[in-house]
Design a protein around this motif. Sequence first.
Motif: not given
Length: 520
Positions: A376-384
């Motif tokens: 989709c339009e979003v692959t993943a959310i990355l957080v430190l």
Amino acid sequence: MGWFTKLLKGSSRGHHGKYRDARISDNHSAGELTDIEKEEIDRAIALSLSVEDVKGKKVVEDDSQSEDDLQLCEIDEEEDEYIGKVQQEEDDQIAKIQQDKDEHLGQIQLEEDEQLARAIQESLSIGSPLSNAGSLFQPFPHLFPPVYRTCAGCNAEIGNGRFLSCMGGVWHPECFRCEACDLPIVDYEFSLSGNHRYHKSCYKELHHPKCDVCMNFIPPNSAGLIEYRAHPFWLQKYCPSHERDGTPRCCSCERMESRDTKYLLLDDGRKLCLECLDSAIMDTHECQPLYLEIQEFYEGLNMKIEQQVPMLLVERQALNEAMEGEKNGHHHLSETRGLCLSEEQTITTILKRPKIGAGYRIIDMITEPYKLIRRCEVTAILVLYGLPRLLTGSILAHEMMHAWLRLKGYGNLRPEIEEGICQVLAHMWLDSEIYSVSGNEAASSSSSSSSSSPSASSTSSKKGKRSDFEKKLGEFFKHQIEADSSSAYGDGFRQGNQAVLKYGLRSTLDHIRMTGTFPY
């Protein structure tokens, strides 16, 4: 001839001067005088010509001077010597009296000067002028006029003893006490704060700022003024030199590391204070419950994300590498903390919570590569990783708003619009966490009351009791969002928050969809 004889005798005793000629005029002629009378006349004339006057003039001697004339002259000389001797004795006596009088006056003046000098020296040794309101002990009351004095401390009469004069009153020395230690102030100087008096050391201990890093008194600058730095939220005071000597800060709360505080050293070089470490989230699995809470928060705002978007906790290096191909992300600060991916990438994620080894270092960190496939339009959310729960949650709320906007077709928004509305959602989530009552989550009453629903309060069992520091930490993260100075994240948030407060979240989002701007 008796009257003539008397006349000659008077001349010989009372006339001043020399007689060189004498003519006698009488009705009788010289021949008519008897021999005895002639003899008396000759003796009188000779005596008048030979005798010096009483003032000491030279005597003209004559061979015919008789023995009687010599005796008369000796009597006159003895009289003059006696008069001179008496006069000299009187002059000497007067001079001696004057000298004794001068010596007596000088001795009196000397004694007074010595007494005054001793009084001044004694007063300086007992109590010299003090700072801010000088004072002086008076050990010699007999030098001053007697007055009635009342002690400003005990209200008793001071009398003729020692006393201290300062601050518009007089004091017994033992009544003039420090407000801090309650001991008498006997130092040469003291400090005033309002009407309170202190030893200089006590005042410095109470009011002189100490560095919260090195724990020493902050030194004055070259101008003699106390100069220090202070954190705008935590009000941590520290020496200006610590900004240049490499003193580390906590990567979460931004407080500077103090001497007596232990910091956790993360593997990527960041330092985390132990208070922030208490609620820090260290791996992807540990972060999943928080991710679900954020999703439920969005559902409560009628903004549910139907598609499943992976969420990964990563190290700094992995986040920076992923950021190179993305324009959107939570990376306006000194380092990137979150990112919403829309491209296919392989990311190294933290699989298991690391252990803390010696020296507060991270050990046994287990990672694995994770291949992201674009569906989709979003692959993943990355957080430190390694950030406290509230900071991690606010970053997740921000990045999830990026995902919602992309999935709902809000494309090509200006940075201040997209980043601004994402910051509004992060701020709203922090509000709901800080002010939740009895573990119930609720959206901020000021920002989302018009669009929230009761479904947002179903996660009370997932959150334990928060400490006072964690509540304070949440306020700090809100402060960071509110005080941001960047045009996109700071100005954008303030414009978006004002629009949401005025029109509500749903109306604001509809206006953004149609115009690409915030409503005014």
